[in-house]
Design a protein around this motif. Structure first.
Motif, short mmCIF file in Angstrom:
data_model
loop_
_atom_site.label_atom_id
_atom_site.label_comp_id
_atom_site.label_asym_id
_atom_site.label_seq_id
_atom_site.Cartn_x
_atom_site.Cartn_y
_atom_site.Cartn_z
N ARG A 1 32.40 61.56 37.14
CA ARG A 1 33.13 60.20 37.17
C ARG A 1 33.79 59.56 35.49
NH1 ARG A 1 32.94 56.04 41.15
NH2 ARG A 1 35.21 56.51 41.98
N THR B 1 38.76 53.84 42.57
CA THR B 1 38.72 54.90 42.48
C THR B 1 40.58 55.65 43.21
OG1 THR B 1 38.16 57.53 43.88
CG2 THR B 1 38.12 55.25 45.07
N ASP C 1 38.71 60.37 38.17
CA ASP C 1 39.05 58.94 37.46
C ASP C 1 39.09 59.07 36.35
OD1 ASP C 1 39.55 57.40 40.47
OD2 ASP C 1 37.52 58.02 41.22
#
Length: 850
Positions: free
Chosen positions: A449, A627, A774
């Motif tokens: 992420r 997200t 993301d």
């Protein structure tokens, strides 16, 4: 002259031909027709070239001039190959070889090597080039030395001998320059880019390609082969719209010039670009046409590639055929496509396809190939029941991805490249979920992420050409923002704006990467310890369902939430209702309906996202890691967040590192910037200046882009009041409107010391484009990526007067010693109820500290 100036060569060739015909000179006519044929080939008209060269062969043949006929056959062979007639080309070069000796024979052998290489007979082609090159050196023929070196260099790149390729092409470029042949030198530069692309060095490849392309554009002719190479590179960099455009241009150029050899290669790139973008239907026809042409031309190596794309684009998954094609692709020298085929076959869960992956070993090749090999190895280990081995392979692949991203300096390329790790991260999360390990789910989510924020910062842009283009863009944008242009008069400035934006993007893609080591993701223990009394809610999408990892009180818990598909429409409806409330669109009845819709949306999202974890988070301050579409959610407006500090972070790692890394290199300056518009901006900043008399002010005409960047670089706190715009079509051109035009994300990349706290008192400044992993692109991500710890910005439009009151309340509390997240929460709670939509459009991003 044909290479240096083919148009002028053509004019002189016509004169020579006319004179030869008047004087009944067959040798002169044959040579003149060959000149005209070669000039037509350089001008990308192979049909006309073939016609003239056949006439040259015929004239020389009737006059019994076998050497002249053979030289024209040698040229005709290349043109026939361009037209997609390789067998006819081989027949012509064979006749030429039998009639020549000495230096002309060496030239014919090199041309033979070109045909052999295009037919996939690599070893024979290499031998032909090397033999011809030795002869050219003996005869001190520098032009043909350069040609042979160019062709051998490209062949070496295909074979993976990149050092040898660079040496050959570098020497070729030098010879072409000595011979005053700029077009040929540009082609050598392009080929140096091709070598870099084959080795996986995207930044160097883009640099060489752009350098060559400048010459191609000036000369008014971009070769189809160069467009094909560029499309392939853009595809590797996941610049998918640009790759599709380049492939389309290559198809059009090759079709117009009837370049039968290159047209199917361009169509192959068209199909690949469509598949990469998820347009399966759009890939079918170009793949079919490419395969048919390759088969007709007896180019088996290329035909198997096209067939693979056809199978990929066909409805349904043909596992058995994919497995067979993987072997054929390997044999034909397409290792990346062979591995792709095996991975696609294995997705069906077929045991035989999974067993095929056991033979895959992460070894040599580009980083992208090695990353995918790690994925294959992980699937194979999982199939064998070796969970520990699967995890090791996944971690190895993600480490390779970190290194690959770090070698790309441009933020855009780094963000887009994260998609290469999607399958690895998803499999890691899936394994953790299957074991019900909340700690492992958090660890795997953090591994992928917003990883761009963990990379060493790129070298700040101080390219004078980039600075000049950004200044030109500001002038054009300011011109378009005026009211004096009608629709017709706006056409040219709009075209200029698009051209400048394209040039700026291309220039920034060539940004050199930083040199510091890649930062590792935060460990679960580091995150847990850093939270203290706060609670973390990190949202993870897995197989279509949203999960929440909750860290609170030293415990890590996993909580299933809602189906992910429900979130996008509900979030969009909420944003629409809040927008109407802020802008006061419609009648009182319609505004009442918008109020009801917004309140309902907030309650529904709260029921889905936060109420299920309320027993775990309690009333602690919240750190939320969203997200997907939830990045644009006004989190502080959810009922569960009423009155308590909420920080929205791109990742838990970014949050925890931001809370502890208060930088000593910043001074304590507080900078206030206000553009002349909107109307409230100057009044807002003057009121804030009364709270902080020592603050530095840039107001109205003084608030230029250059002055603002100079003032905020190295400051501790910054407040900017201006119109803001999020560019969904091109997020890196999202901007704030200052006195002389837009302050864009690209401008922010020139900051060497970003402020700790930035408050953006403007519409839409907290919006970001969301990419796999993301990864975010927009003003928020740019400032956090540049080193800012905390950003206060809006995810929607805001009312001027309500914003002014909110900002005064925020800064009063900041001066009283509150952290930004707590100060914003208190200011929002104190806002008049009728102005709640503006107040809660603002979020605290980053660490929430300053």
């Amino acid at each position: 002259m044909v290479m240096a100036d083919p148009r002028r060569a053509g004019v002189l060739g016509e004169r020579l031909l006319a004179r030869a015909e008047r004087e009944r000179d067959p040798a002169g006519a044959a040579v003149s027709l060959r000149i005209l044929g070669l000039a037509a080939r350089e001008l990308q008209d192979p049909a006309l070239a073939a016609s003239r060269l056949r006439r040259s062969v015929a004239v020389a043949g009737r006059a019994r001039l076998p050497e002249l006929a053979a030289l024209s056959r040698m040229s005709l062979a290349l043109v026939l190959n361009d037209l997609g007639r390789p067998n006819a080309a081989l027949a012509e070069i064979g006749r030429a070889l039998s009639a020549l000796d000495g230096l002309p024979l060496a030239r014919a052998r090199m041309q033979h090597g070109i045909l052999l290489r295009r037919l996939g007979r690599v070893d024979q082609a290499l031998a032909a080039y090397t033999s011809a090159l030795a002869a050219f050196r003996r005869h001190d023929d520098r032009l043909w030395q350069a040609r042979a070196l160019t062709n051998r260099g490209v062949l070496q790149a295909y074979r993976g001998a990149f050092a040898a390729a660079r040496a050959d092409l570098g020497r070729a470029e030098q010879l072409y320059r000595e011979l005053a042949l700029p077009s040929a030198a540009a082609q050598a530069q392009h080929n140096l880019g091709f070598v870099a692309a084959q080795s996986g060095d995207i930044v160097t490849a883009l640099t060489w390609y752009d350098r060559a392309d400048e010459h191609f554009r000036r000369s008014g002719s971009r070769p189809a082969e160069a467009l094909i190479d560029r499309a392939e590179l853009l595809l590797a960099a996941r610049l998918l719209p640009e790759a599709h455009q380049a492939a389309q241009e290559a198809v059009e150029t090759a079709a117009a010039a009837r370049l039968g050899t290159l047209l199917p290669q361009a169509r192959l790139l068209q199909a690949q670009a469509a598949l990469a973008a998820g347009d399966v239907a759009g890939a079918r026809e170009p793949a079919r046409l490419a395969r048919r042409a390759f088969t007709r031309q007896e180019r088996g190596r290329w035909a198997v590639h096209a067939e693979y794309l056809q199978v990929r684009a066909a409805p349904g998954r043909r596992t058995a055929r994919l497995r067979a094609l993987a072997d054929a692709l390997d044999a034909a020298g397409w290792p990346e496509q062979a591995l792709e085929a095996r991975l696609y076959a294995a997705e069906s869960g077929d045991p035989a396809a999974l067993a095929d992956l056991a033979a895959v070993r992460p070894g040599r090749g580009t980083a992208r190939l090695r990353i995918r090999a790690c994925h294959a190895q992980a699937l194979s280990r999982l199939h064998q029941g070796d969970l520990a081995g699967a995890r090791r392979a996944l971690r190895a692949g993600l480490r390779l991805l970190d290194q690959y991203r770090a070698a790309l300096g441009a933020t855009e390329l780094r963000v887009l490249s994260s998609a290469e790790g999607g399958d690895l991260a998803a499999l890691g999360v899936r394994l953790a979920v299957s074991e019900r390990s909340a700690r492992q789910v958090l660890a795997w989510a953090e591994r992928w992420r917003a990883a761009t924020l963990r990379l060493p910062p790129s070298t700040p842009h101080d390219d004078p050409d980039l600075v000049r283009e950004l200044a030109q863009l500001r002038r054009v944008t300011a011109e378009l923002a005026g009211d004096s242009l009608d629709a017709i008069r706006r056409t040219r400035p709009l075209q200029r704006q698009r051209a400048l934006e394209d040039a700026i993007r291309r220039r920034t893609w060539r940004t050199e990467p930083g040199t510091s080591p890649v930062d590792t993701p935060g460990s679960v223990d580091e995150i847990t310890a850093g939270l203290g009394d706060r609670a973390l809610v990190e949202l993870v999408e897995q197989d279509g369902r949203l999960l929440a990892v909750v860290v609170a009180g030293g415990q890590v818990r996993l909580c299933p939430l809602v189906e992910a598909a429900a979130l996008g429409p509900e979030t969009a409806a909420l944003r629409f209702a809040m927008r109407r409330l802020v802008l006061r669109y419609g009648s009182p009845a319609s505004l009442a309906a918008a109020e009801a819709a917004a309140r309902h949306g907030l309650r529904q999202l709260d029921d889905w996202l936060l109420k299920p974890v309320a027993g775990l988070t309690g009333d602690r301050d919240l750190v939320v890691v969203p997200t997907g579409a939830l990045q644009a959610l006004p989190w502080a407006a959810l009922p569960s967040c009423g009155g308590r500090p909420v920080t929205v972070a791109p990742s838990a790692t970014a949050w925890v590192r931001g809370t502890v890394n208060r930088r000593t290199e910043l001074d304590e300056r507080f900078v206030l910037v206000a553009a002349a518009r909107p109307d409230h901006a100057i009044g807002e900043v003057r009121a804030l200046a009364e709270l902080a008399p020592s603050a530095r002010l840039l107001i109205g005409p003084r608030a230029t882009v250059a002055a603002t960047l100079a003032a905020i670089d190295g400051a501790r706190r910054v407040h900017l009041a201006a119109h803001g715009e999020f560019r969904a079509d091109n997020p890196l051109f999202s901007h704030l409107d200052l006195a002389d035009g837009p302050l864009t994300v690209h401008d922010l990349t020139t900051l060497r010391r970003a402020p700790d706290l930035v408050v953006l008192s403007a519409c839409d400044t907290g919006l970001s484009a969301v990419h796999p992993g993301d990864e975010l692109m927009g003003l928020t991500a740019a400032l956090l990526g540049a080193g800012a710890r905390t950003l206060v910005a809006s995810t929607g439009p805001v009312d001027d007067e309500a914003t002014r009151e909110l900002m005064l309340g925020l800064h009063q509390r900041l001066r009283a010693g509150q952290d930004p997240a707590a100060a914003l929460a208190a200011a929002q709670a104190a806002a008049p109820v009728e102005r709640w939509a503006t107040a809660y459009s603002f979020s605290c991003f980053g660490s929430g500290a300053a």
